[in-house]
Design an enzyme around this catalytic site. Sequence first.
Site, PDB file in Angstrom:
ATOM      1  N   CYS A 289      40.423  46.342  35.446  1.00  0.00           N
ATOM      2  CA  CYS A 289      39.182  46.760  36.111  1.00  0.00           C
ATOM      3  C   CYS A 289      39.006  48.284  36.029  1.00  0.00           C
ATOM      4  O   CYS A 289      38.780  48.794  34.931  1.00  0.00           O
ATOM      5  CB  CYS A 289      39.145  46.211  37.527  1.00  0.00           C
ATOM      6  SG  CYS A 289      37.454  46.040  38.102  1.00  0.00           S
TER       7      CYS A 289
ATOM      8  N   GLU B 220      46.184  40.265  38.728  1.00  0.00           N
ATOM      9  CA  GLU B 220      47.241  40.385  39.747  1.00  0.00           C
ATOM     10  C   GLU B 220      46.872  39.651  41.033  1.00  0.00           C
ATOM     11  O   GLU B 220      47.701  39.498  41.912  1.00  0.00           O
ATOM     12  CB  GLU B 220      47.530  41.872  40.023  1.00  0.00           C
ATOM     13  CG  GLU B 220      46.474  42.634  40.834  1.00  0.00           C
ATOM     14  CD  GLU B 220      45.201  42.978  40.034  1.00  0.00           C
ATOM     15  OE1 GLU B 220      45.051  42.515  38.891  1.00  0.00           O
ATOM     16  OE2 GLU B 220      44.356  43.698  40.601  1.00  0.00           O
TER      17      GLU B 220
ATOM     18  N   HIS C 224      40.860  40.901  37.657  1.00  0.00           N
ATOM     19  CA  HIS C 224      42.089  41.248  38.383  1.00  0.00           C
ATOM     20  C   HIS C 224      43.151  40.154  38.246  1.00  0.00           C
ATOM     21  O   HIS C 224      43.284  39.323  39.158  1.00  0.00           O
ATOM     22  CB  HIS C 224      41.777  41.459  39.867  1.00  0.00           C
ATOM     23  CG  HIS C 224      41.061  42.730  40.161  1.00  0.00           C
ATOM     24  ND1 HIS C 224      41.714  43.877  40.539  1.00  0.00           N
ATOM     25  CD2 HIS C 224      39.754  43.051  40.090  1.00  0.00           C
ATOM     26  CE1 HIS C 224      40.842  44.854  40.719  1.00  0.00           C
ATOM     27  NE2 HIS C 224      39.634  44.366  40.442  1.00  0.00           N
TER      28      HIS C 224
HETATM   29  N1  GLN Z   1      33.564  49.415  40.218  1.00  0.00           N
HETATM   30  C1  GLN Z   1      34.802  50.103  40.007  1.00  0.00           C
HETATM   31  C2  GLN Z   1      34.600  51.307  39.083  1.00  0.00           C
HETATM   32  O1  GLN Z   1      33.582  51.444  38.519  1.00  0.00           O
HETATM   33  C3  GLN Z   1      35.867  49.180  39.450  1.00  0.00           C
HETATM   34  C4  GLN Z   1      36.147  48.083  40.420  1.00  0.00           C
HETATM   35  C5  GLN Z   1      37.561  47.558  40.411  1.00  0.00           C
HETATM   36  O2  GLN Z   1      38.487  48.174  39.882  1.00  0.00           O
HETATM   37  N2  GLN Z   1      37.742  46.445  41.066  1.00  0.00           N
HETATM   38  O3  GLN Z   1      35.478  52.093  38.924  1.00  0.00           O
END
Ligand code: GLN
Length: 210
Positions: A84, A177, A175
Amino acid sequence: MVRKKPASVAVLALQGDFEAHRRALARMGIASFEARKPAEIDEAAGVIIPGGESTTLWKFFELAPWEEALARFAASGRPMLGTCAGAIVLAREVTNPAQKALGLLDVSIERNGYGRQADSFIGAVDAPSLGGQIPAVFIRAPRIRAVGPRVNVLATREGEPVLVRQGNVVAATFHPELTPDERVHRLAFENVAAESPAEVSRRSDEAMKR
Ligand code: GLN
């Protein structure tokens, strides 16, 4: 006799959900530690850049020579996983809005790519090379908009890449994890020697006492 230091994966603990990654690794019998300074990753067997907020993560990267340490680590060929926000900071290009990134993965990635309606959701992604569907938690997830020629797409959602690999660098927009499915961590760290989960937790307890 010199005892070889057991392999341990550095989980960047600047911000975000690093503990869940450590638990996922422990379940697989892979020891880990929390890295808060760039030099701490130099000897690691692997590196995880967890999810969180990529702008905040980048602010931390600017306070210490993280860019150099992570570039050095990537060049060493040891495994790296970004999830992410971690995938965002690994990218070559970030949009919505544009921001700096490490450029260790040849993708263009759009922040918060699922917009307001569906900004967080749980779904399944298609990963034929990993044995089929993988459950996936998306939290204000980015969207990979373009991949370079050296990037392999390993999982898709509605045809779009959500899990990619370029050599030793693996990135997921979701995610892994947060679900018990270990396939993404296994894929990233397949070459890190596993021990028994009991041995890993015994050693983490010892480290806590120190
Ligand atoms: N929206 C976050 C970003 O732009 C990422 C979200 C996440 O890591 N769950 O950095």
